[in-house]
Design an enzyme around this catalytic site. Structure first.
Site, mmCIF file in Angstrom:
data_model
loop_
_atom_site.group_PDB
_atom_site.id
_atom_site.type_symbol
_atom_site.label_atom_id
_atom_site.label_comp_id
_atom_site.label_asym_id
_atom_site.label_seq_id
_atom_site.Cartn_x
_atom_site.Cartn_y
_atom_site.Cartn_z
ATOM 1 N N LYS A 256 40.869 46.698 35.674
ATOM 2 C CA LYS A 256 40.375 47.004 37.012
ATOM 3 C C LYS A 256 38.968 47.585 36.936
ATOM 4 O O LYS A 256 38.608 48.194 35.928
ATOM 5 C CB LYS A 256 41.289 48.066 37.659
ATOM 6 C CG LYS A 256 42.621 47.564 38.115
ATOM 7 C CD LYS A 256 43.396 48.663 38.835
ATOM 8 C CE LYS A 256 44.761 48.191 39.267
ATOM 9 N NZ LYS A 256 44.723 47.132 40.288
ATOM 10 N N ARG B 56 55.404 43.496 39.473
ATOM 11 C CA ARG B 56 56.490 42.510 39.595
ATOM 12 C C ARG B 56 57.146 42.250 38.247
ATOM 13 O O ARG B 56 58.311 41.898 38.178
ATOM 14 C CB ARG B 56 55.936 41.231 40.245
ATOM 15 C CG ARG B 56 54.856 40.568 39.439
ATOM 16 C CD ARG B 56 54.012 39.618 40.268
ATOM 17 N NE ARG B 56 52.974 40.293 41.049
ATOM 18 C CZ ARG B 56 52.128 39.685 41.865
ATOM 19 N NH1 ARG B 56 52.176 38.379 42.022
ATOM 20 N NH2 ARG B 56 51.214 40.374 42.527
HETATM 21 N N1 BES Z 1 49.021 48.652 41.670
HETATM 22 C C1 BES Z 1 48.316 47.498 42.076
HETATM 23 C C2 BES Z 1 48.287 47.314 43.580
HETATM 24 C C3 BES Z 1 47.335 48.183 44.320
HETATM 25 C C4 BES Z 1 45.984 47.893 44.324
HETATM 26 C C5 BES Z 1 47.788 49.236 45.061
HETATM 27 C C6 BES Z 1 45.110 48.687 45.046
HETATM 28 C C7 BES Z 1 46.916 50.015 45.801
HETATM 29 C C8 BES Z 1 45.577 49.752 45.786
HETATM 30 C C9 BES Z 1 48.949 46.248 41.480
HETATM 31 O O1 BES Z 1 49.515 46.409 40.229
HETATM 32 C C10 BES Z 1 47.860 45.239 41.339
HETATM 33 O O2 BES Z 1 46.976 45.468 40.582
HETATM 34 N N2 BES Z 1 47.972 44.155 42.074
HETATM 35 C C11 BES Z 1 46.974 43.137 42.056
HETATM 36 C C12 BES Z 1 47.678 41.803 42.042
HETATM 37 C C13 BES Z 1 46.750 40.643 41.762
HETATM 38 C C14 BES Z 1 46.254 40.711 40.352
HETATM 39 C C15 BES Z 1 47.510 39.364 42.011
HETATM 40 C C16 BES Z 1 46.121 43.307 43.292
HETATM 41 O O3 BES Z 1 46.633 43.647 44.359
HETATM 42 O O4 BES Z 1 44.904 43.142 43.186
HETATM 43 MN MN MN Z 2 48.087 46.168 38.674
#
Ligand code: BES
Ligand code: MN
Ligand code: ZN
Length: 480
Positions: free
Chosen positions: A264, A338
């Site tokens: 990230k 997931r």
């Molecule tokens: N924990 C995150 C989701 C999230 C992101 C919650 C920002 C709150 C704020 C999750 O694990 C994630 O990174 N999801 C990705 C999925 C994508 C890679 C398909 C996302 O939402 O960007």
């Molecule tokens: Mn994530």
């Protein structure tokens, strides 16, 4: 926080000994001859106060009133949301003052929903996080009396369940707020074991060896990049007959989400300590259950680990085998929630559940779709979805349903495994839920995506304790 429910008219409220007396005034209010009524009437005539939601007026040392400080609060039509807005505003004026005891009195009749909103609003606006400051921060306001026309029957019941709910919310907040180095998977396991000291609750915490034996290849692949060992937490609350099928709650317990190899960006990455908000809400629910003791069975499952980049970390393109036997091509290691939930959902099948609800800070996309107001709800069962939506409305912790159609599920196609772990740039919340649905075919299942509601960012950064209210309300209505 110590809450107490009392029968109080405006006249008797004036005589109650407390530091601050907060009076909630709706449009329906009819003034009497007591000193508070006179104050309300005079202030309204002078246009210094009105019963519009959020209006406040402070007064001090009023003759005939024991409390040193009085706050009049307008609550308009008196909707639960008006009570919340009004009280939150009033509580903000207490922050600077040294008020340890307060009374909140409804001028006029009160509904269960209004009382519920009042208890939650008072708790919410006085909660202080204190685990990791050198001098522990303490909550100033510790004793709150709620004054209602008649502290009996349905109001008494609503009060008891709201107070139990608040304890759960605060437990969830506390754990979600703790930084990742103070809330490791191991520590979450210990917290769960701590809850099991209460009668009716038992807890088992599995480590890497046991999880490997269960064949949770998907869960293990996420934990691989971290030096912190994973934990799989199994909590059981037995309030019903042993043979009764339980409600199973599954909480995403990523104690820190760096994204893994699909790393990230740096800004706000600290907020990924909240990525165990789902797990925290399951712990919170068990805290509430220990106090409320409803007559039904609940199982809580928490897969907990960190998602880190490392030489051993899982890589984009890797294929893993889940506990269900289905294989998964991991195209993005940041779609890790997931991957840990799918194995927990398979494990949930062991309990022959009545219902399974998973709670997860799963997708950023849900914030794009619904903002930070409401959780995303997806379900393979219409009745369950309806029941949850109703519980959300009733508890003031709303959810909104999104579809789980085949056209979305098809986006998970992979050339190298049974499915991919991402569905592409569109409808991210739905494709994530479609992924989970593939592991939840054997029972009634709902998924709450709380990425937008589990915490707030900015100056007020902190966990909200959501969705403990909707879950507890659902459980309570089911136990009836
Ligand atoms: N924990 C995150 C989701 C999230 C992101 C919650 C920002 C709150 C704020 C999750 O694990 C994630 O990174 N999801 C990705 C999925 C994508 C890679 C398909 C996302 O939402 O960007
Ligand atoms: Mn994530
Ligand atoms: Zn995550």
């Amino acid at each position: 926080m110590n809450f107490e429910l009392k029968t109080l008219s405006l006249a008797s409220a004036a005589k109650t000994s407390t530091d601050t007396l907060i009076v909630l005034i709706s449009e329906q209010f009819e003034a009497g001859k007591d000193p508070l009524s006179v104050l309300i009437s005079k202030a309204t005539q002078a246009k210094d106060f009105s019963n519009k939601t959020g209006k406040t007026l402070q007064a001090y040392g009023l003759a005939g009133v024991s409390a040193a400080k009085i706050i009049l609060v307008g609550i308009g039509e008196g909707k639960p949301s008006d009570v919340k807005t009004g009280l939150t505003g009033a509580m903000a004026t207490l922050k600077a003052a040294e008020t340890s005891k307060a009374a909140v009195v409804f001028a006029g009749s009160v509904t269960s929903a209004q009382l519920h909103a009042a208890v939650l609003a008072v708790a919410d606006s006085t909660y202080v996080y204190g685990t990791t400051h050198s001098k522990p921060k303490l909550r100033k306001l510790t004793q709150v009396t709620l004054g209602v026309q008649s502290a009996t029957g349905a109001l008494k019941e609503a009060f008891t369940s709201s107070v139990a709910m608040v304890e759960g919310i605060e437990f969830a907040k506390e754990w979600a707020n703790r930084p990742a180095n103070h809330a490791t998977p191991t520590m979450l396991g210990k917290a769960a074991q701590g809850l099991a000291k209460t009668a009716g609750i038992s807890c088992e915490v599995l480590g890497p060896k046991e999880v490997a034996k269960l064949g949770m290849g998907s869960f293990m692949s996420v934990a691989k990049g971290s030096a912190e060992p994973l934990r799989f937490i199994v909590l059981k609350y037995q309030g019903g007959a042993k043979t009764e099928a339980p409600v199973v709650l599954v909480g995403k317990g990523i104690t820190f989400d760096t994204g893994g190899i699909s790393l990230k960006p740096a800004p706000e990455m600290d907020e990924m300590k909240f990525d165990m908000g789902g797990a925290a809400s399951v712990l919170g629910v068990f805290k509430s259950l220990s106090l409320l003791k409803p007559k039904l069975n609940v199982v809580g499952l928490i897969p907990a680990c960190e998602n880190m980049p490392d030489g051993l970390a899982v890589k984009p393109g890797d294929v893993v085998t889940s506990m269900s036997g289905q294989t998964i091509e991991i195209l993005n290691t940041d779609a890790e929630g997931r991957l840990i939930l799918c194995d927990a959902l398979t494990y949930a099948g062991r309990f022959k559940p009545d219902t399974v609800i998973d709670i997860a800070t799963l997708t950023g996309a849900v914030i794009g779709a619904l903002g930070k107001v409401t959780a995303g709800l997806l379900s393979n069962d219409d009745q369950l979805a309806e029941d949850l939506l109703a519980s959300g409305t009733k508890s003031g912790d709303r959810a909104w349903r999104m579809p789980l159609w085949e056209e979305y599920d098809e986006l998970l196609k992979s050339n190298f495994a049974d499915m991919a772990n991402i569905g592409g740039p569109q409808a991210g919340t739905i494709t994530a839920a479609c992924f989970l649905a593939r592991f939840a075919k054997k029972y009634k299942w709902a998924h709450l995506d709380v990425a937008g509601t589990a915490w707030v960012s900015g100056a007020q950064k902190g966990a909200t304790g959501r969705p403990v209210p909707i879950l507890m309300e659902y459980i309570r209505s089911k136990a009836k």
